[in-house]
Design an enzyme around this catalytic site. Structure first.
Site, PDB file in Angstrom:
ATOM      1  N   ASN A  86      35.656  15.034 -92.135  1.00  0.00           N
ATOM      2  CA  ASN A  86      36.911  15.204 -93.166  1.00  0.00           C
ATOM      3  C   ASN A  86      38.150  14.604 -93.008  1.00  0.00           C
ATOM      4  O   ASN A  86      38.887  14.136 -93.930  1.00  0.00           O
ATOM      5  CB  ASN A  86      36.907  16.718 -93.143  1.00  0.00           C
ATOM      6  CG  ASN A  86      38.259  17.193 -93.865  1.00  0.00           C
ATOM      7  OD1 ASN A  86      38.306  17.299 -95.365  1.00  0.00           O
ATOM      8  ND2 ASN A  86      39.377  17.481 -93.225  1.00  0.00           N
ATOM      9  N   TYR A 151      43.191   2.822 -99.770  1.00  0.00           N
ATOM     10  CA  TYR A 151      42.317   4.072 -99.762  1.00  0.00           C
ATOM     11  C   TYR A 151      41.111   4.269-100.455  1.00  0.00           C
ATOM     12  O   TYR A 151      40.118   4.583-100.082  1.00  0.00           O
ATOM     13  CB  TYR A 151      43.435   5.186-100.482  1.00  0.00           C
ATOM     14  CG  TYR A 151      42.829   6.809-100.335  1.00  0.00           C
ATOM     15  CD1 TYR A 151      42.771   7.314 -99.263  1.00  0.00           C
ATOM     16  CD2 TYR A 151      42.450   7.199-101.565  1.00  0.00           C
ATOM     17  CE1 TYR A 151      42.279   8.407 -99.229  1.00  0.00           C
ATOM     18  CE2 TYR A 151      41.724   8.287-101.662  1.00  0.00           C
ATOM     19  CZ  TYR A 151      41.872   9.067-100.523  1.00  0.00           C
ATOM     20  OH  TYR A 151      41.519  10.490-100.268  1.00  0.00           O
ATOM     21  N   ALA A 153      39.290   1.616-101.146  1.00  0.00           N
ATOM     22  CA  ALA A 153      38.135   0.745-100.321  1.00  0.00           C
ATOM     23  C   ALA A 153      37.589   1.699 -99.251  1.00  0.00           C
ATOM     24  O   ALA A 153      36.408   1.429 -98.708  1.00  0.00           O
ATOM     25  CB  ALA A 153      38.933  -0.537 -99.824  1.00  0.00           C
TER      26      ALA A 153
HETATM   27  P1  NDP Z   1      45.497  16.963 -95.213  1.00  0.00           P
HETATM   28  O1  NDP Z   1      46.434  15.860 -94.955  1.00  0.00           O
HETATM   29  O2  NDP Z   1      45.948  18.325 -95.682  1.00  0.00           O
HETATM   30  O3  NDP Z   1      44.640  17.215 -93.775  1.00  0.00           O
HETATM   31  C1  NDP Z   1      44.032  16.328 -93.133  1.00  0.00           C
HETATM   32  C2  NDP Z   1      43.975  16.563 -91.638  1.00  0.00           C
HETATM   33  O4  NDP Z   1      43.522  15.546 -90.847  1.00  0.00           O
HETATM   34  C3  NDP Z   1      45.125  17.188 -91.093  1.00  0.00           C
HETATM   35  O5  NDP Z   1      45.101  18.224 -90.195  1.00  0.00           O
HETATM   36  C4  NDP Z   1      45.577  15.695 -90.190  1.00  0.00           C
HETATM   37  O6  NDP Z   1      46.284  15.883 -88.990  1.00  0.00           O
HETATM   38  C5  NDP Z   1      43.985  15.304 -89.634  1.00  0.00           C
HETATM   39  N1  NDP Z   1      43.909  13.666 -89.344  1.00  0.00           N
HETATM   40  C6  NDP Z   1      44.608  12.933 -89.613  1.00  0.00           C
HETATM   41  N2  NDP Z   1      44.484  11.833 -88.954  1.00  0.00           N
HETATM   42  C7  NDP Z   1      43.497  12.084 -88.037  1.00  0.00           C
HETATM   43  C8  NDP Z   1      42.788  11.510 -86.872  1.00  0.00           C
HETATM   44  N3  NDP Z   1      43.064  10.334 -86.644  1.00  0.00           N
HETATM   45  N4  NDP Z   1      41.902  12.242 -86.130  1.00  0.00           N
HETATM   46  C9  NDP Z   1      41.784  13.429 -86.498  1.00  0.00           C
HETATM   47  N5  NDP Z   1      42.295  14.297 -87.124  1.00  0.00           N
HETATM   48  C10 NDP Z   1      43.190  13.535 -88.222  1.00  0.00           C
HETATM   49  O7  NDP Z   1      44.256  16.303 -96.153  1.00  0.00           O
HETATM   50  P2  NDP Z   1      43.476  17.058 -97.225  1.00  0.00           P
HETATM   51  O8  NDP Z   1      42.702  18.381 -96.519  1.00  0.00           O
HETATM   52  O9  NDP Z   1      44.044  16.847 -98.589  1.00  0.00           O
HETATM   53  O10 NDP Z   1      42.387  15.975 -97.229  1.00  0.00           O
HETATM   54  C11 NDP Z   1      41.165  16.022 -96.417  1.00  0.00           C
HETATM   55  C12 NDP Z   1      40.068  15.128 -96.918  1.00  0.00           C
HETATM   56  O11 NDP Z   1      39.587  15.149 -98.270  1.00  0.00           O
HETATM   57  C13 NDP Z   1      40.537  13.636 -96.622  1.00  0.00           C
HETATM   58  O12 NDP Z   1      39.601  12.655 -96.068  1.00  0.00           O
HETATM   59  C14 NDP Z   1      41.070  13.116 -98.061  1.00  0.00           C
HETATM   60  O13 NDP Z   1      40.830  11.859 -98.127  1.00  0.00           O
HETATM   61  C15 NDP Z   1      39.993  13.718 -98.709  1.00  0.00           C
HETATM   62  N6  NDP Z   1      40.305  14.056-100.517  1.00  0.00           N
HETATM   63  C16 NDP Z   1      41.285  14.784-100.550  1.00  0.00           C
HETATM   64  C17 NDP Z   1      41.623  15.023-101.939  1.00  0.00           C
HETATM   65  C18 NDP Z   1      42.938  15.970-102.514  1.00  0.00           C
HETATM   66  O14 NDP Z   1      43.026  15.963-103.707  1.00  0.00           O
HETATM   67  N7  NDP Z   1      43.544  16.693-101.475  1.00  0.00           N
HETATM   68  C19 NDP Z   1      41.121  14.386-102.918  1.00  0.00           C
HETATM   69  C20 NDP Z   1      39.926  13.655-102.546  1.00  0.00           C
HETATM   70  C21 NDP Z   1      39.568  13.257-101.343  1.00  0.00           C
HETATM   71  P3  NDP Z   1      47.995  15.668 -89.170  1.00  0.00           P
HETATM   72  O15 NDP Z   1      48.562  16.484 -90.255  1.00  0.00           O
HETATM   73  O16 NDP Z   1      48.451  15.852 -87.934  1.00  0.00           O
HETATM   74  O17 NDP Z   1      48.051  14.043 -89.705  1.00  0.00           O
END
Ligand code: NDP
Length: 270
Positions: A86, A151, A153
């Protein structure tokens, strides 16, 4: 509390907040032991809400961190049945402003990360003789917002990775699918909306882009992940499942032609 995942150990990357947190809680509510792999343990401590959630430090851009994470999960919990990739980031920049470093970093988080997670988890799933991998892709793997080349890609790449893993790992009893969220109400998106002064009209208009008349909630993505992680989807592999309120199914029309439809959606929103 249900029992659909009793005895299973699940990993959710990026589970400290947003969609990942909802997934972790939903799997735990079905009796799985859930290990959140994320960057900051302090954020996990801030919002830990269920006894069945555990935290192990993980940076999905770092291969050594992934190896150490998988070793620690196996040492502490003994098995891995479910992997949810995720963790994800977004870059909002034109091609002119985007650097090669931006591109490589986003690929490392969103695409290389899921590949490496699968690489190190699959031997354990083979040992058990079963497993499910659920990736979080995006409707931006099919369509794209302006300034999201990198993104889009990465997410199209996640969709391709899903096909490859489903084909290669099927003979080992391992399934792989992807959930493609549309606009979901997370901290990330709330910050984006708050950049604009007329927040409520943006929220209303965003809702009207969706035939169901509203944006989605993290729990609605998590419910699709739960189904794909459970035995109820045992013949489903290699699929991309959109959770987007049919936003990607509606063809855009000039506003004047679309007026009647928008009026109907406005009534739904009241
Ligand atoms: P958030 O930014 O709310 O949460 C993402 C989490 O991933 C954060 O806790 C972040 O930590 C963590 N993270 C980031 N980089 C790393 C890393 N290198 N290793 C481990 N953990 C990491 O994102 P969302 O909940 O909105 O999104 C979750 C997924 O859903 C993503 O893949 C996103 O692309 C996808 N998505 C989201 C949509 C939306 O509308 N929200 C729509 C379509 C897809 P930190 O905060 O410290 O960076």
């Amino acid at each position: 509390m249900g029992t659909r995942l009793s005895g299973k150990v699940a990993i959710v990357t990026g589970g400290n907040r947003g969609i990942g947190r909802a997934i972790a809680e939903t799997l735990a509510c079905e009796d799985a032991t859930v290990v959140i792999g994320d960057l900051r343990e302090d954020r996990f401590a801030d919002c830990a809400s269920l006894e069945r959630l555990a935290f192990v430090s993980l940076d999905v851009t770092n291969e050594a961190s992934i190896r150490a994470f998988v070793d620690e999960v196996l040492e502490k919990f003994g098995r891995i049945d479910i992997l949810v990739n995720n963790a994800g980031k977004v870059i909002h920049k034109s091609i002119d402003d985007q650097t090669a470093e931006d591109w490589d970093w986003l690929m490392a988080v969103n695409l290389r990360g899921p590949f490496l997670m699968a690489k190190y988890v699959v031997p354990e799933m083979r040992r058990i003789g079963a497993g499910t991998i659920v990736n979080i892709g995006s409707v931006e793997g099919y369509m794209v917002n302006p300034w999201h080349t990198a993104y889009a890609a990465t997410k199209a790449g996640v969709h391709g990775l899903t096909l490859g893993l489903a084909v290669d790992l099927g003979p080992d009893g391992i399934r792989c699918n992807t959930v493609c969220p549309g606009w979901i109400d997370t901290e990330l998106n709330r910050a984006y909306i708050e950049m604009y002064p007329d927040r409520s009209s943006i929220e209303r208009e965003l809702g009207q882009l969706h035939p169901v008349g509203r944006i989605g909630a993290p729990r609605e993505v998590a419910n699709a992940v739960l189904w794909l992680a459970s035995e109820e989807s045992s013949f489903v592999s290699g699929e991309m499942i959109s959770v987007d309120g049919a936003r990607t199914k509606k063809i855009s029309l000039p506003a004047i032609v679309d007026e009647e439809y928008r009026v109907k959606l406005t009534k739904l929103q009241l």
